[in-house]
Write a protein that holds these residues in place. Sequence first.
Motif, short mmCIF file in Angstrom:
data_model
loop_
_atom_site.label_atom_id
_atom_site.label_comp_id
_atom_site.label_asym_id
_atom_site.label_seq_id
_atom_site.Cartn_x
_atom_site.Cartn_y
_atom_site.Cartn_z
N LEU A 79 -2.79 -2.25 -1.13
CA LEU A 79 -2.67 -0.80 -1.34
C LEU A 79 -2.24 -0.10 -0.06
O LEU A 79 -1.43 0.83 -0.10
CB LEU A 79 -4.00 -0.23 -1.83
N VAL A 80 -2.79 -0.53 1.06
CA VAL A 80 -2.42 0.07 2.34
C VAL A 80 -0.95 -0.19 2.63
O VAL A 80 -0.22 0.70 3.07
CB VAL A 80 -3.33 -0.47 3.47
N LEU A 86 5.21 3.89 -1.60
CA LEU A 86 4.83 4.78 -2.70
C LEU A 86 4.97 6.24 -2.30
O LEU A 86 5.41 7.07 -3.10
CB LEU A 86 3.39 4.50 -3.13
N SER A 87 4.60 6.57 -1.07
CA SER A 87 4.73 7.96 -0.64
C SER A 87 6.20 8.36 -0.51
O SER A 87 6.58 9.49 -0.82
CB SER A 87 3.98 8.20 0.67
N ASP A 88 7.06 7.42 -0.08
CA ASP A 88 8.50 7.72 -0.02
C ASP A 88 9.07 7.95 -1.41
O ASP A 88 9.84 8.90 -1.62
CB ASP A 88 9.26 6.56 0.65
N VAL A 106 2.70 6.60 -9.84
CA VAL A 106 1.97 6.21 -8.62
C VAL A 106 0.57 5.71 -8.94
O VAL A 106 0.18 4.63 -8.46
CB VAL A 106 1.97 7.37 -7.60
N PRO A 107 -0.23 6.39 -9.77
CA PRO A 107 -1.54 5.82 -10.11
C PRO A 107 -1.43 4.50 -10.89
O PRO A 107 -2.27 3.62 -10.72
CB PRO A 107 -2.21 6.89 -10.98
N LEU A 108 -0.40 4.35 -11.71
CA LEU A 108 -0.23 3.09 -12.44
C LEU A 108 0.09 1.94 -11.49
O LEU A 108 -0.38 0.82 -11.70
CB LEU A 108 0.88 3.22 -13.49
N VAL A 109 0.86 2.20 -10.45
CA VAL A 109 1.15 1.15 -9.46
C VAL A 109 -0.13 0.78 -8.72
O VAL A 109 -0.41 -0.40 -8.49
CB VAL A 109 2.25 1.61 -8.49
N ILE A 110 -0.93 1.77 -8.36
CA ILE A 110 -2.20 1.50 -7.69
C ILE A 110 -3.11 0.67 -8.60
O ILE A 110 -3.71 -0.32 -8.16
CB ILE A 110 -2.88 2.82 -7.26
N LEU A 111 -3.21 1.05 -9.86
CA LEU A 111 -4.03 0.29 -10.81
C LEU A 111 -3.49 -1.13 -11.01
O LEU A 111 -4.26 -2.08 -11.16
CB LEU A 111 -4.11 1.02 -12.15
N ALA A 112 -2.16 -1.27 -11.00
CA ALA A 112 -1.57 -2.60 -11.18
C ALA A 112 -1.92 -3.51 -10.00
O ALA A 112 -2.25 -4.68 -10.19
CB ALA A 112 -0.05 -2.49 -11.33
N ILE A 113 -1.88 -2.97 -8.78
CA ILE A 113 -2.24 -3.77 -7.60
C ILE A 113 -3.70 -4.19 -7.68
O ILE A 113 -4.04 -5.35 -7.43
CB ILE A 113 -1.93 -3.00 -6.31
N LEU A 114 -4.58 -3.25 -8.03
CA LEU A 114 -6.00 -3.59 -8.16
C LEU A 114 -6.24 -4.58 -9.30
O LEU A 114 -7.09 -5.47 -9.19
CB LEU A 114 -6.83 -2.32 -8.37
N ALA A 115 -5.49 -4.44 -10.39
CA ALA A 115 -5.65 -5.36 -11.52
C ALA A 115 -5.19 -6.77 -11.16
O ALA A 115 -5.84 -7.75 -11.55
CB ALA A 115 -4.86 -4.85 -12.72
#
Length: 145
Positions: A79-80, A86-88, A106-115
């Motif tokens: 995520l880091v 993601l911010s770009d 953006v939240p879906l990408v974050i959730l995908a990484i955590l998943a």
Amino acid sequence: MVRFNQTNKTSSEWKYALIGGLISIPLTVGYNWFFEPEIYSLIMATIGGMIASYLAKRNAQRIYRTGIGAGALGAIPALVMAFSPLSDIATKWLGSGAIVFTVIVVPLVILAILAIGAVLGFIGAAIGGWLATKFGNRNTVHPAT
């Protein structure tokens, strides 16, 4: 009447998940720094899940919950690393007026990484549970039933 204390069992599971996840974070960063600098890999989240579930299985805890927690925690370095791209992307999309798309993607990408980390932790939990069963503490005395 005997009551089962679910809170104590859950807190022990999270303790092992934190141990496995905190071990997998430097392993993930080191692996990606030395071996795969172009592509970010979460394979070390599996190692964190293995460690967490091995400890949990030896202490009669639920191994899959600890492995999933350790894997998700082990995905934090990803995520880091994904924050800058993601911010770009979000800045470009917001600049072009795609606010709704940015708020959803953006939240879906974050959730995908955590998943992905959680799935790898689940796989590690299966391996760690098997290792604990196979090579665990053999000196324990089992009460007669």
